[in-house]
Design a protein around this motif. Structure first.
Motif, PDB file in Angstrom:
ATOM      1  N   VAL A 142      13.239 -18.406 -12.155  1.00 56.47           N
ATOM      2  CA  VAL A 142      12.759 -17.382 -11.225  1.00 56.47           C
ATOM      3  C   VAL A 142      13.105 -16.015 -11.828  1.00 56.47           C
ATOM      4  CG1 VAL A 142      13.063 -16.357  -8.938  1.00 56.47           C
ATOM      5  CG2 VAL A 142      13.028 -18.841  -9.187  1.00 56.47           C
ATOM      6  N   ALA A 143      12.120 -15.140 -11.861  1.00 59.82           N
ATOM      7  CA  ALA A 143      12.326 -13.784 -12.342  1.00 59.82           C
ATOM      8  C   ALA A 143      12.368 -12.837 -11.153  1.00 59.82           C
ATOM      9  CB  ALA A 143      11.203 -13.388 -13.290  1.00 59.82           C
ATOM     10  N   ILE A 144      13.338 -11.950 -11.159  1.00 54.44           N
ATOM     11  CA  ILE A 144      13.423 -10.902 -10.137  1.00 54.44           C
ATOM     12  C   ILE A 144      12.796  -9.652 -10.731  1.00 54.44           C
ATOM     13  CG2 ILE A 144      14.960  -9.456  -8.773  1.00 54.44           C
ATOM     14  CD1 ILE A 144      16.844 -11.833  -8.576  1.00 54.44           C
ATOM     15  N   THR A 145      11.795  -9.145 -10.019  1.00 53.52           N
ATOM     16  CA  THR A 145      11.047  -8.004 -10.542  1.00 53.52           C
ATOM     17  C   THR A 145      11.660  -6.686 -10.084  1.00 53.52           C
ATOM     18  OG1 THR A 145       9.496  -7.961  -8.701  1.00 53.52           O
ATOM     19  CG2 THR A 145       8.909  -9.329 -10.581  1.00 53.52           C
ATOM     20  N   GLY A 146      11.301  -5.646 -10.790  1.00 51.30           N
ATOM     21  CA  GLY A 146      11.781  -4.312 -10.469  1.00 51.30           C
ATOM     22  C   GLY A 146      10.914  -3.607  -9.450  1.00 51.30           C
ATOM     23  N   GLU A 147       9.915  -4.288  -8.942  1.00 51.17           N
ATOM     24  CA  GLU A 147       8.988  -3.665  -7.990  1.00 51.17           C
ATOM     25  C   GLU A 147       9.501  -3.740  -6.587  1.00 51.17           C
ATOM     26  OE1 GLU A 147       5.467  -5.915  -8.749  1.00 51.17           O
ATOM     27  OE2 GLU A 147       5.178  -4.999 -10.679  1.00 51.17           O
ATOM     28  N   GLU A 190      16.398 -12.149 -25.913  1.00 52.72           N
ATOM     29  CA  GLU A 190      15.837 -11.396 -27.030  1.00 52.72           C
ATOM     30  C   GLU A 190      15.500  -9.962 -26.633  1.00 52.72           C
ATOM     31  OE1 GLU A 190      11.631 -11.645 -29.354  1.00 52.72           O
ATOM     32  OE2 GLU A 190      12.756 -13.526 -29.197  1.00 52.72           O
ATOM     33  N   ILE A 191      15.006  -9.774 -25.415  1.00 53.66           N
ATOM     34  CA  ILE A 191      14.613  -8.419 -24.996  1.00 53.66           C
ATOM     35  C   ILE A 191      15.650  -7.752 -24.080  1.00 53.66           C
ATOM     36  CG2 ILE A 191      12.169  -8.854 -25.346  1.00 53.66           C
ATOM     37  CD1 ILE A 191      11.822  -9.190 -22.343  1.00 53.66           C
ATOM     38  N   GLY A 192      16.801  -8.402 -23.900  1.00 56.38           N
ATOM     39  CA  GLY A 192      17.909  -7.775 -23.191  1.00 56.38           C
ATOM     40  C   GLY A 192      17.882  -7.872 -21.677  1.00 56.38           C
ATOM     41  N   ILE A 193      17.206  -8.869 -21.142  1.00 58.77           N
ATOM     42  CA  ILE A 193      17.200  -9.085 -19.692  1.00 58.77           C
ATOM     43  C   ILE A 193      18.315 -10.066 -19.343  1.00 58.77           C
ATOM     44  CG2 ILE A 193      15.867 -10.023 -17.752  1.00 58.77           C
ATOM     45  CD1 ILE A 193      13.340  -9.046 -19.200  1.00 58.77           C
ATOM     46  N   MET A 201       7.971 -10.742 -18.038  1.00 60.93           N
ATOM     47  CA  MET A 201       8.913 -10.116 -18.968  1.00 60.93           C
ATOM     48  C   MET A 201       8.155  -9.344 -20.039  1.00 60.93           C
ATOM     49  SD  MET A 201      12.115 -12.696 -19.567  1.00 60.93           S
ATOM     50  CE  MET A 201      11.422 -14.320 -19.276  1.00 60.93           C
ATOM     51  N   ARG A 202       7.074  -9.928 -20.542  1.00 60.77           N
ATOM     52  CA  ARG A 202       6.259  -9.233 -21.550  1.00 60.77           C
ATOM     53  C   ARG A 202       5.661  -7.950 -20.987  1.00 60.77           C
ATOM     54  NH1 ARG A 202       4.096 -14.741 -23.647  1.00 60.77           N
ATOM     55  NH2 ARG A 202       5.445 -15.005 -25.440  1.00 60.77           N
ATOM     56  N   ALA A 203       5.351  -7.962 -19.693  1.00 63.17           N
ATOM     57  CA  ALA A 203       4.784  -6.776 -19.039  1.00 63.17           C
ATOM     58  C   ALA A 203       5.854  -5.741 -18.706  1.00 63.17           C
ATOM     59  CB  ALA A 203       4.042  -7.196 -17.766  1.00 63.17           C
ATOM     60  N   GLY A 204       7.122  -6.126 -18.814  1.00 69.88           N
ATOM     61  CA  GLY A 204       8.208  -5.184 -18.574  1.00 69.88           C
ATOM     62  C   GLY A 204       8.592  -4.991 -17.122  1.00 69.88           C
ATOM     63  N   SER A 205       8.267  -5.970 -16.267  1.00 70.46           N
ATOM     64  CA  SER A 205       8.550  -5.783 -14.837  1.00 70.46           C
ATOM     65  C   SER A 205       9.679  -6.666 -14.306  1.00 70.46           C
ATOM     66  CB  SER A 205       7.271  -6.042 -14.034  1.00 70.46           C
ATOM     67  OG  SER A 205       6.826  -7.366 -14.225  1.00 70.46           O
ATOM     68  N   VAL A 206      10.519  -7.206 -15.184  1.00 74.26           N
ATOM     69  CA  VAL A 206      11.583  -8.113 -14.752  1.00 74.26           C
ATOM     70  C   VAL A 206      12.945  -7.460 -14.948  1.00 74.26           C
ATOM     71  CG1 VAL A 206      12.677 -10.359 -15.189  1.00 74.26           C
ATOM     72  CG2 VAL A 206      10.192 -10.149 -15.257  1.00 74.26           C
ATOM     73  N   LYS A 207      13.793  -7.539 -13.899  1.00 74.99           N
ATOM     74  CA  LYS A 207      15.156  -7.014 -13.982  1.00 74.99           C
ATOM     75  C   LYS A 207      16.151  -8.073 -14.410  1.00 74.99           C
ATOM     76  CE  LYS A 207      15.516  -5.172  -9.844  1.00 74.99           C
ATOM     77  NZ  LYS A 207      16.001  -4.386  -8.701  1.00 74.99           N
ATOM     78  N   GLU A 208      15.961  -9.318 -13.925  1.00 71.01           N
ATOM     79  CA  GLU A 208      16.833 -10.417 -14.337  1.00 71.01           C
ATOM     80  C   GLU A 208      16.129 -11.751 -14.112  1.00 71.01           C
ATOM     81  OE1 GLU A 208      20.566 -10.412 -12.230  1.00 71.01           O
ATOM     82  OE2 GLU A 208      19.591 -10.173 -10.322  1.00 71.01           O
ATOM     83  N   SER A 225      14.690 -10.261  -2.678  1.00 67.17           N
ATOM     84  CA  SER A 225      13.989  -9.558  -3.748  1.00 67.17           C
ATOM     85  C   SER A 225      12.587 -10.113  -3.937  1.00 67.17           C
ATOM     86  CB  SER A 225      14.753  -9.728  -5.073  1.00 67.17           C
ATOM     87  OG  SER A 225      16.052  -9.246  -4.986  1.00 67.17           O
ATOM     88  N   GLN A 226      11.768  -9.356  -4.626  1.00 67.72           N
ATOM     89  CA  GLN A 226      10.458  -9.869  -5.018  1.00 67.72           C
ATOM     90  C   GLN A 226      10.650 -10.727  -6.258  1.00 67.72           C
ATOM     91  OE1 GLN A 226       7.241  -7.190  -5.354  1.00 67.72           O
ATOM     92  NE2 GLN A 226       7.444  -6.444  -3.277  1.00 67.72           N
ATOM     93  N   THR A 227      10.056 -11.917  -6.241  1.00 67.28           N
ATOM     94  CA  THR A 227      10.289 -12.866  -7.317  1.00 67.28           C
ATOM     95  C   THR A 227       8.996 -13.381  -7.919  1.00 67.28           C
ATOM     96  OG1 THR A 227      10.371 -14.716  -5.757  1.00 67.28           O
ATOM     97  CG2 THR A 227      12.469 -13.666  -6.315  1.00 67.28           C
ATOM     98  N   ILE A 228       9.143 -13.900  -9.118  1.00 65.38           N
ATOM     99  CA  ILE A 228       8.074 -14.613  -9.806  1.00 65.38           C
ATOM    100  C   ILE A 228       8.646 -15.974 -10.148  1.00 65.38           C
ATOM    101  CG2 ILE A 228       6.658 -14.685 -11.880  1.00 65.38           C
ATOM    102  CD1 ILE A 228       6.793 -11.585 -11.813  1.00 65.38           C
ATOM    103  N   ILE A 229       7.939 -17.025  -9.744  1.00 64.36           N
ATOM    104  CA  ILE A 229       8.449 -18.375  -9.878  1.00 64.36           C
ATOM    105  C   ILE A 229       7.742 -19.092 -11.026  1.00 64.36           C
ATOM    106  CG2 ILE A 229       8.782 -20.585  -8.702  1.00 64.36           C
ATOM    107  CD1 ILE A 229       8.522 -18.932  -6.046  1.00 64.36           C
TER     108      ILE A 229
END
Length: 82
Positions: free
Chosen positions: A77-82, A50-53, A22-29, A9-13
């Motif tokens: 690590v955040a997994i993005t929806g992109e 708090e935001i349901g991720i 997460m604030r931008a709304g691009s994280v799935k988990e 997956s595409q990730t943010i570390i």
């Protein structure tokens, strides 16, 4: 397993970058290493909940970093929806 999901997956570390995404709304988990310090991970965990991720806990920050293709540990690590 979660490490396999990170590899494909595409990730943010990192905590700051994950929270920003997460604030931008691009994280799935969000994946968080259990052996990371709480002061590093608490912000990401609380904001994600708090935001349901979904927050997935993994055993090792070393293995999480390795799955991301870096040579150091990764606490968050955040997994993005992109």
């Amino acid at each position: 397993m979660s490490y396999d999901k990170v590899r494909t997956s595409q990730t943010i570390i990192g905590t700051k970058q994950a929270v920003k995404a997460m604030r931008a709304g691009s994280v799935k988990e969000v994946l968080v290493a259990l052996d990371a310090d709480n002061w590093v991970t608490d912000l990401a965990i609380s904001f994600a909940r708090e935001i349901g991720i979904p927050v997935i806990l993994v055993e090792s920050k070393k293995e999480l970093g390795k799955a991301c293709g870096i040579h150091v540990g990764a606490a968050v690590v955040a997994i993005t929806g992109e």
